[in-house]
Design an enzyme around this catalytic site. Structure first.
Site, PDB file in Angstrom:
ATOM      1  CE1 TYR A 142      15.000   8.066 -19.319  1.00 54.73           C
ATOM      2  CE2 TYR A 142      13.373   8.863 -17.753  1.00 54.73           C
ATOM      3  CZ  TYR A 142      13.964   7.820 -18.425  1.00 54.73           C
ATOM      4  OH  TYR A 142      13.528   6.549 -18.209  1.00 54.73           O
ATOM      5  CE  LYS A 189      25.431   0.479 -29.409  1.00 58.47           C
ATOM      6  NZ  LYS A 189      25.538  -0.980 -29.571  1.00 58.47           N
ATOM      7  CG  ASP A 221      25.126  -3.870 -27.625  1.00 55.50           C
ATOM      8  OD1 ASP A 221      26.018  -3.483 -26.845  1.00 55.50           O
ATOM      9  OD2 ASP A 221      25.313  -3.974 -28.857  1.00 55.50           O
ATOM     10  CG  ASP A 245      13.886   3.497 -17.233  1.00 64.34           C
ATOM     11  OD1 ASP A 245      13.382   3.186 -16.137  1.00 64.34           O
ATOM     12  OD2 ASP A 245      13.226   3.592 -18.284  1.00 64.34           O
ATOM     13  CG  ASP A 249      11.906  -1.996 -15.483  1.00 65.93           C
ATOM     14  OD1 ASP A 249      12.190  -1.284 -14.492  1.00 65.93           O
ATOM     15  OD2 ASP A 249      10.788  -2.009 -16.025  1.00 65.93           O
TER      16      ASP A 249
HETATM   17  C1  IPM Z   1      11.573   4.732 -13.170  1.00 63.83           C
HETATM   18  C2  IPM Z   1      10.375   4.995 -14.029  1.00 63.83           C
HETATM   19  C3  IPM Z   1      10.418   6.438 -14.489  1.00 63.83           C
HETATM   20  C4  IPM Z   1      11.664   6.615 -15.326  1.00 63.83           C
HETATM   21  C5  IPM Z   1       9.177   6.934 -15.243  1.00 63.83           C
HETATM   22  C6  IPM Z   1       7.911   6.715 -14.441  1.00 63.83           C
HETATM   23  C7  IPM Z   1       9.293   8.358 -15.671  1.00 63.83           C
HETATM   24  O1  IPM Z   1      10.304   4.105 -15.093  1.00 63.83           O
HETATM   25  O2  IPM Z   1      11.719   5.392 -12.131  1.00 63.83           O
HETATM   26  O3  IPM Z   1      12.371   3.852 -13.521  1.00 63.83           O
HETATM   27  O4  IPM Z   1      11.664   6.322 -16.523  1.00 63.83           O
HETATM   28  O5  IPM Z   1      12.670   7.065 -14.777  1.00 63.83           O
HETATM   29 MN    MN Z   2      11.838   2.543 -15.055  1.00 61.71          MN
END
Ligand code: IPM
Ligand code: MN
Length: 372
Positions: A142, A189, A221, A245, A249
């Site tokens: 990032y 990884k 993975d 990240d 999710d």
């Molecule tokens: C998160 C979001 C952020 C990230 C974005 C909005 C930059 O997806 O907080 O998980 O990738 O960290």
């Molecule tokens: Mn995110």
């Protein structure tokens, strides 16, 4: 306790959900005799529209001066499909994380008994899941050097980590595991990436200081697969920025909705609390967004300041709303779903009167008959 909180509600559904979290914090302040004051500031696409900058100096200054940041969401579709855009809303959040030194992002993932059927995964697989993800937040790909060639035909993003960056979050993860089930899984990884091999080495060394905590290693993975195959095997997951990240999710599916996942981003001096979901622009202003992730982020804020009873009351209120089905449409049928504000109202009322009859609450809030 006195707390001055910066309110950065941001874009899309951010303002709606943050308003509910704030309401809940205000109720807690009243019930427990605290003094919480809020100062609003711009961030994200709305800040670009008004000032040209996704993180105006004033906003950053406020965040540095306040005790904590309550963050909403960031992002607008007008930037998503424009690779040439010079400024992006997300840059505001990334800069804020870096400037405040928020190197650890903590994302709890829990399967609520009352919501097991909402997950697309089988109940027997997710029942009892309780994971705490420790995602490194100010390093890695990032923040590494970004390059694009003059002709625009090749580009690169550098993934770089220092020992120090790994150590400080590893200590937080091991200490968290000590208060939980004594297990840390490092997700990396290391079969391919040099930076991952450094993570393994450094984390392996640190683990010697925590003899009671078992350390496991998993390639990302495989971890992605294990998370939905057997999520109960995980206690604390420790990982670098981008892997964290992605897998957080993914892990949100276990809870039944991404609208439930809260997070705390902490550093040595500052702390920010935000739902993990995005700005969900399609739902903006419609009262559809689930405010629980934001409300649980407020509970994490309370915990961060040692207000454990207060945090537990917020969690109990959330669990009651889930149990009674006072939920938005991501967790409910169209007919029974209530609005963002109604969920917030219910949780706020529960904080004021935790012992009142559930049923009355439900009926009053849904505007139905209160005859029971
Ligand atoms: C998160 C979001 C952020 C990230 C974005 C909005 C930059 O997806 O907080 O998980 O990738 O960290
Ligand atoms: Mn995110």
């Amino acid at each position: 306790m006195k707390l001055h909180i910066a309110e950065l509600s941001g874009d899309g559904i951010g303002p709606e959900v943050t308003a509910q979290a704030k309401k809940v914090l205000q109720a807690i302040a009243q019930e427990f005799n605290h003094k919480f004051t809020f100062s609003k500031a711009l961030v994200g696409a709305i800040a670009i529209d008004k000032t040209g900058n996704p993180l105006p100096d004033e906003t950053l200054k406020l965040c540095k001066e306040t005790d904590a940041v309550l963050f909403g969401a960031i992002g607008d579709p007008k930037y998503d499909n424009d690779p040439a855009a010079k400024v992006r809303p997300e840059q505001g959040l990334l800069k804020l994380r870096k400037e405040l030194g928020l190197y650890a992002n903590i994302r709890p993932v829990k399967a609520y008994e009352t919501l097991l059927e909402k997950s697309p995964l089988k109940e027997e697989i997710i029942r009892g899941t309780d994971i705490s993800i420790y995602r490194e937040l100010t390093g890695g790909i990032y923040f590494g050097e970004k390059k694009i060639s003059k002709d625009g035909n090749s580009a690169s993003d550098l993934c770089e980590y220092s020992k120090h960056e790994i150590e400080r979050i590893a200590h937080l993860a091991f200490n968290a595991a000590k208060t939980r089930r004594n297990k840390v899984t490092l997700v990396d990884k290391a079969n391919v990436l040099e930076s991952s091999r450094l993570w393994r080495k450094v984390v392996g060394e640190i683990s010697k200081q925590y003899p009671k905590v078992k350390l496991d290693f998993l390639f990302v993975d495989n971890a992605a697969m294990q998370l939905i195959l057997n999520p109960k095997q995980f206690d604390v997951i420790l990982t670098e920025n981008m892997f964290g990240d992605i897998i957080s999710d993914e892990a949100s599916v276990i809870g039944g909705s991404i609208g439930l996942l809260a997070s705390a981003s902490v550093g040595d001096q500052h702390a920010l609390f935000e739902p993990i979901h995005g700005s969900y622009p399609q739902a903006k202003g419609k009262g559809l967004a689930n405010p629980i992730a934001s409300i649980l982020s407020a509970a994490m804020l309370l915990e961060h300041f040692g207000l454990q009873d207060e945090a537990e009351l917020v969690q109990a209120a959330v669990e009651r709303s889930l149990k009674l089905g006072i939920t938005t449409s991501d967790l409910n049928t169209k007919q029974k779903a209530v609005s963002t504000t109604k969920v917030g109202d219910f949780i706020q009322d529960f904080i004021y009167h935790p012992n009142d009859s559930n049923q009355n609450f439900t009926n009053i809030h849904l505007g139905q008959s209160t005859i029971i």
